[in-house]
Each structure stands twice: as C-alpha cells, then as structure tokens.
Design an enzyme around this catalytic site. Structure first.
Site, PDB file in Angstrom:
ATOM      1  N   ASP A   1    -103.886 -53.262  32.757  1.00 30.42           N
ATOM      2  CA  ASP A   1    -104.295 -54.479  33.461  1.00 30.42           C
ATOM      3  C   ASP A   1    -105.402 -54.077  34.434  1.00 30.42           C
ATOM      4  OD1 ASP A   1    -104.588 -56.561  35.286  1.00 30.42           O
ATOM      5  OD2 ASP A   1    -102.465 -57.075  35.281  1.00 30.42           O
ATOM      6  N   ILE A   2    -106.645 -54.429  34.120  1.00 35.73           N
ATOM      7  CA  ILE A   2    -107.782 -54.046  34.952  1.00 35.73           C
ATOM      8  C   ILE A   2    -108.455 -55.297  35.489  1.00 35.73           C
ATOM      9  CG2 ILE A   2    -109.192 -53.741  32.839  1.00 35.73           C
ATOM     10  CD1 ILE A   2    -109.658 -51.695  36.073  1.00 35.73           C
ATOM     11  N   GLU A   3    -108.291 -55.534  36.781  1.00 33.29           N
ATOM     12  CA  GLU A   3    -108.883 -56.713  37.414  1.00 33.29           C
ATOM     13  C   GLU A   3    -109.231 -56.497  38.880  1.00 33.29           C
ATOM     14  OE1 GLU A   3    -105.977 -59.988  37.472  1.00 33.29           O
ATOM     15  OE2 GLU A   3    -104.480 -58.563  36.731  1.00 33.29           O
ATOM     16  N   TYR A   4    -109.099 -55.264  39.374  1.00 35.82           N
ATOM     17  CA  TYR A   4    -109.531 -54.896  40.719  1.00 35.82           C
ATOM     18  C   TYR A   4    -110.642 -53.858  40.611  1.00 35.82           C
ATOM     19  CZ  TYR A   4    -105.076 -56.875  42.438  1.00 35.82           C
ATOM     20  OH  TYR A   4    -104.014 -57.705  42.730  1.00 35.82           O
TER      21      TYR A   4
END
Length: 345
Positions: free
Chosen positions: A118-121
């Site tokens: 999960d990459i969102e920062y």
C-alpha cells in the site's frame, strides 16, 4: 508450475468481460474497524455477499495490526478468501519493512491472496526516490514470500508523487477510485485493475463502522485462480457501468465523487487562506452533488486539518492547477492527511 497452472498457461485463461454484478466483492480492514476494541462479525460480513477480505498486517517499521491474526482467521473460517497489506512508510528502509511484513504473513492462515504494498505516502521523497523505494520493497517481498505482490495506490499519488512511472505495470494493480463506474483513466501504464476499491464508506453487516469496499476484476473462479498463483488474463481498461446498489453494501455519493474536484479544491484553499468562511464550504460541497451529511463530514475533516496544521496545501494547489482529478481523489488525499497526522491504525 502445477499441472493446473500448466493447463491454464497452454489454453489461455479466460478474460473477464467487465466488472459486473457477478464480480466478487470484498472489504479491507484495519484497526479503524475495531473502535474501542469492538469485534467484527465475519460470518455476517460473509453472509452479506463479501467474498474476500484484505486485513492490514503492518505499517512502516515496528507496527503490527493487533487484530491481524484474529481477523484473518475469523474471515477465513467464515468462508472468505483472505489477504493482507503493508502500509508503506518510505522514510525508512524498504528491506526492513518487507522483512517485518513477511514475518507477519507467516502468522496468517493459508491459502491467501498475494501480499500487497500500500503506497500512498510520499514522506517528502521525490519520484525517483519513491520509485527506488518501491522497487526495493517489491523485489524483497517477492524474494521472501515467493509471490509477486499487488500494488495498491490511487491516481493522484501515482501520477504526481511517482511521476506516473510505468515501471511497475507488470505487477497487479489495486486502485482506489471512488466513483460510480470503473475508471478508464488508470495511471502508471496499467491497462486494467485487478482490484478496484470503489468507496471507503460502505455499510457492511457485521461491522460497527463503515468500511472500504472493493470489487475483483473477474469471476469468483478467476479470483480463486489468482490467489493460487495461476495466471489470469483480466483484459484491458473496463468502462462498462454497473449497478453498484445491486452489488450490496450501501455506498453514498459515488456519482458525485466521480466529478471534477477543481471548484471544491479552490474553495478549500480559499478557506485555508482566510478568504472564505468554512461554513460556506458546506454549500460548495452540496453544489457539487454531495448530500448534507457527507458535506458536513468533509468540512469537519478540513477544519481539523487546518487546526492541526496538516492540511496538504501543496497537493491541493497541484490538484487545482492540473484540474484533472475527481472529488473522490480529493477525499482520499484528505483522509490520508488525517490518518498520517494521527499516525498508524
């Protein structure tokens, strides 16, 4: 390669026609779905038609979701296909994070869906640094688990923070896109989604809070094959509309969330600059098709982010300047800013 996988490779796996009412639906959960330690009744979740569940496993370094093992076991016992995800924190080692995630996966019942990054920062990393971080993580988690991971992201993050790189388009995509129809503007060189997170406010029987709700791009048999490591050809960009109400799980505002967000973003920036009273933001949100309840929730989130100094003003300015993102993309950005400020969960 198993005999079944060999047959699939030789004959060619069938394509999914489109997301449809027969597409398997599922949820993804974290500690947020356990307010005050409240339990999830996974048998009710399963009975309501949800076929799979992604459970948050780890985040950054040093955090394991305390409900990870119990939720995984109970969801599987309820007849659901289970998965997991790792929330990336790119300001620390990708290799170390992959190792902690792999260790957590060893405690999850099997069989399961492939691991998920999960990459969102961005955490102040530029596109080249973020690409290197993702490359390091997916390489290491595949080495440790023997499974090709799924990448979870959303359009704004991938296009702006990852410079819309197509380097990872061979990995399965799980895209967050809050709207009423499967999005056709998929970033990163991907020509289809494997999973589509269509909303974050689904009312799911068995849960005391709302939940993220998702669809798999294929049939239930294809979902089982995908989990087993059999190549599944899911086709290309899917644009056919579907009746989301018929699929189950009440979700509000999806039609409005697919609209362009420029006017709403401009109003939020005006509030942040002191040029517009925050109460007026409710009317702006309603003018964009958002009902009073969700509009009030949006304003409360913006108010809190302004008060804490965590409103992502540079990102909002980028959204305003490009003018190509949806209200759903805006909500994901604001939710992430709030969660980042509150740290992990």
């Amino acid at each position: 390669m198993t005999a079944l996988a060999l047959v699939a490779a030789l004959l060619g796996a069938p394509k999914a026609a489109a997301f449809s009412i027969s597409s398997p639906q599922g949820v993804d959960v974290a500690s947020w779905q356990h307010p005050g330690g409240a339990a999830i009744n996974w048998r009710e979740v399963s009975a309501s038609g949800h076929r799979f569940a992604f459970v948050k496993a780890t985040e950054g370094i040093g955090y394991v979701n305390p409900f990870f093992v119990a939720d995984s076991k109970q969801a599987q016992n309820a007849g659901m296909l289970i998965g997991s995800y790792h929330m990336a924190r790119p300001n620390s080692s990708a290799t170390a994070q992959a190792a902690e995630y792999a260790a957590a996966l060893a405690t999850q019942p099997q069989p399961s869906l492939p691991p998920v990054l999960d990459i969102e920062y961005a955490e102040n990393l530029g596109p080249a640094q973020l690409s290197a971080w993702v490359r390091e993580f997916v390489t290491e988690i595949e080495r440790l688990t023997g499974r090709k991971p799924i990448i979870y992201t959303y359009r704004y993050f991938w296009q702006e923070n990852m410079a819309n790189t197509s380097e990872f388009s061979d990995y399965p995509l799980w895209l967050a896109a809050y709207e009423n129809r499967p999005p056709s503007d998929i970033p990163g060189g991907w020509n289809h989604m494997t999973f589509w997170q269509r909303a974050d406010n689904g009312v799911v029987p068995g849960m005391v809070t709302v939940s993220d709700v998702n669809l798999f791009n294929g049939s239930e048999q294809q979902l089982n094959d995908f989990s087993a490591g059999i190549d599944v050809n899911l086709g290309e960009v899917l644009t056919a509309g579907i009746d989301l109400d018929a699929i189950g799980g009440r979700v509000a505002e999806l039609e409005a969330l697919g609209n362009n967000n420029r006017e709403l973003v401009g109003a939020i920036l005006a509030v942040a600059a002191g040029a517009l009273a925050i109460g007026a933001l409710v009317a702006v949100a309603q003018s964009q098709g958002i009902d009073l309840g969700p509009a009030t929730e949006l304003v409360d989130r913006v108010r809190g982010l302004i008060a804490s100094g965590d409103l992502p003003v540079p990102d909002l300015q980028t959204m305003l300047q490009t003018g190509e993102y949806t209200i759903g993309d805006l909500l994901i950005l604001l939710e992430n800013a709030q969660h980042f400020a509150e740290q992990i969960g």
